[in-house]
Design a protein around this motif. Sequence first.
Motif, short mmCIF file in Angstrom:
data_model
loop_
_atom_site.label_atom_id
_atom_site.label_comp_id
_atom_site.label_asym_id
_atom_site.label_seq_id
_atom_site.Cartn_x
_atom_site.Cartn_y
_atom_site.Cartn_z
N ALA A 214 19.99 20.98 -5.60
CA ALA A 214 18.69 21.85 -3.96
C ALA A 214 17.12 22.44 -4.93
O ALA A 214 16.00 21.94 -3.75
CB ALA A 214 19.41 22.52 -3.20
N ALA A 215 17.24 22.43 -5.87
CA ALA A 215 16.09 23.89 -6.71
C ALA A 215 14.73 22.63 -7.02
O ALA A 215 14.31 22.47 -6.41
CB ALA A 215 16.06 24.46 -7.40
N ALA A 216 15.47 21.30 -8.27
CA ALA A 216 14.77 20.45 -7.80
C ALA A 216 13.65 19.37 -6.98
O ALA A 216 12.46 19.55 -6.91
CB ALA A 216 15.73 19.25 -8.79
N GLY A 217 15.06 18.92 -6.14
CA GLY A 217 14.12 18.63 -4.72
C GLY A 217 13.03 19.26 -4.59
O GLY A 217 11.97 18.71 -3.57
N HIS A 218 13.45 20.58 -3.34
CA HIS A 218 12.36 21.60 -3.65
C HIS A 218 11.23 21.68 -3.89
O HIS A 218 9.79 21.70 -3.89
CB HIS A 218 12.93 22.33 -2.59
N GLN A 220 9.92 19.54 -5.78
CA GLN A 220 8.91 18.37 -5.78
C GLN A 220 8.46 17.47 -4.76
O GLN A 220 7.68 17.68 -4.06
CB GLN A 220 10.33 16.91 -6.19
N ARG A 221 9.74 18.33 -3.60
CA ARG A 221 8.60 18.24 -2.21
C ARG A 221 7.16 19.49 -1.82
O ARG A 221 6.54 18.35 -1.83
CB ARG A 221 9.62 18.51 -0.98
N THR A 245 6.37 28.98 -0.67
CA THR A 245 6.69 28.65 -2.37
C THR A 245 7.81 28.06 -1.76
O THR A 245 8.79 27.11 -1.97
CB THR A 245 7.05 28.73 -3.18
N LYS A 246 8.63 29.26 -1.08
CA LYS A 246 10.10 29.30 -1.11
C LYS A 246 11.10 29.33 -2.64
O LYS A 246 12.47 29.24 -2.60
CB LYS A 246 10.87 28.49 0.23
N ILE A 261 8.70 25.68 -12.93
CA ILE A 261 7.16 25.50 -11.82
C ILE A 261 5.65 25.81 -12.48
O ILE A 261 5.10 25.60 -11.94
CB ILE A 261 7.36 27.04 -10.66
N TYR A 262 5.73 26.66 -13.47
CA TYR A 262 4.41 27.24 -14.38
C TYR A 262 3.93 25.19 -14.70
O TYR A 262 2.84 24.77 -14.12
CB TYR A 262 4.43 27.31 -15.62
#
Length: 428
Positions: A214-218, A220-221, A245-246, A261-262
């Motif tokens: 879920a983190a990777a999907g968020h 990317q979105r 950003t959440k 994230i960076y």
Amino acid sequence: MTDTRLYLFTDDLRLADNPALTAACQEASALLPVCFAPAAPPLTRWGFTRTHPRRTRFQRQALADLDRALRERGSALRVLPAGNEAEALGDLLRQLGGGTIVAQAAATPEEAQRLQRLRDAGLPLNTHWQATLFSPARLPFSPDALPDQFTPFRQRLEKAAVRPAAPLPPPALPPWPSRLMPDAAPLPWPASAEGDARASFPAHLPTFYGGSAAAAGHLQRWFSDARARHYKATRNGLTGIDFSTKFSPWLAQGALSARQIYAACQRYHDEQGANEGTDWLIVELLWRDYFHILQRKYGVRLWQAGGLRGDEESRGDPAAFTAWCEARTGDPLVDAGMRELRTTGYLSNRMRQIVASALIYDGGGDWRAGAAWFEHHLIDFDPAVNQGNWLYIAGRGTDPRGGRHFNTQKQAEHYDSEGAYRALWRQD
């Protein structure tokens, strides 16, 4: 000595960009991934538990997601019951015929003591610092020489032109030790909870579940549209999914790394051009680094009433604290924020500052009690960041102005001029 490695997952529930795990995989002919089940939360001195069931569910989702990712690569996660960790890990090493435990290094005193108990029990333990954007080796100074204010810290990094290392891909996993067999069934997915349509972090929705998928999907979105470019202008919003950003809940559980994230910010720069939004997001990643390294430098001092000031303990007003927790302060903005926190486990950064200031300065409350209430409720609780921010507001940390007392009426006029937030959270 056997080259089996027992990898202990703590707050690093991911395979990608996990240097400690990568090192363990490179050293080992066999790897046993383990973690401890979330323990029953103890009570704080103020009479409530340290962890709300919302955060426990979010963590269990991350563990189930991690087990799934490991099984896709021919491994699995062994979840040990909470309790005597040294005894449990020692038993596993004896079953394996030896080996070495590898884990993420700790920032806060409690986490460090947990690892020290393993060493005190005679267990072989190697740790790697990896929770921050910059490893200590990349800093242009010793962690013990960290400046006592954020701006000089940031300026020294900029002057030295240091950059974080690139995030690592998931490592090739050695096989499970032949002496043990993984559980046949994967970890069960925690039952979904009822959500609240007003939530800014809707943890009841699959796209906001715990875990690296879920983190990777968020991630990317969030970088797929204009949100990143406009982040500096929207970051002080009070409600909604898109104003900030959440990333913080996944950062806190280690399902997402600061370096990932960076790297996403840098890709966005390359594709869309430099912009204030992603530049400011990087500044906030530096704040997170700063609070983690500050814990490493000062340890238990940051958990005492006087903090870095070291003055006498203030016990605060218990009645005012109770009214604050129960959203009965009489201030519509503060009470709205406290209802949101209690209902959803999330609060915008702006509202966190406002309600913290209100407890300390308007209610005469103990800042440590407020920090503990945040720990109880927040899905994105990070001990170093939470403590650092409360110390900052209370004037017992690194704020050069000696604390931040916000005028809640002016805050409401500026950030909720039409009263939409107060109306949204007027009642649970």
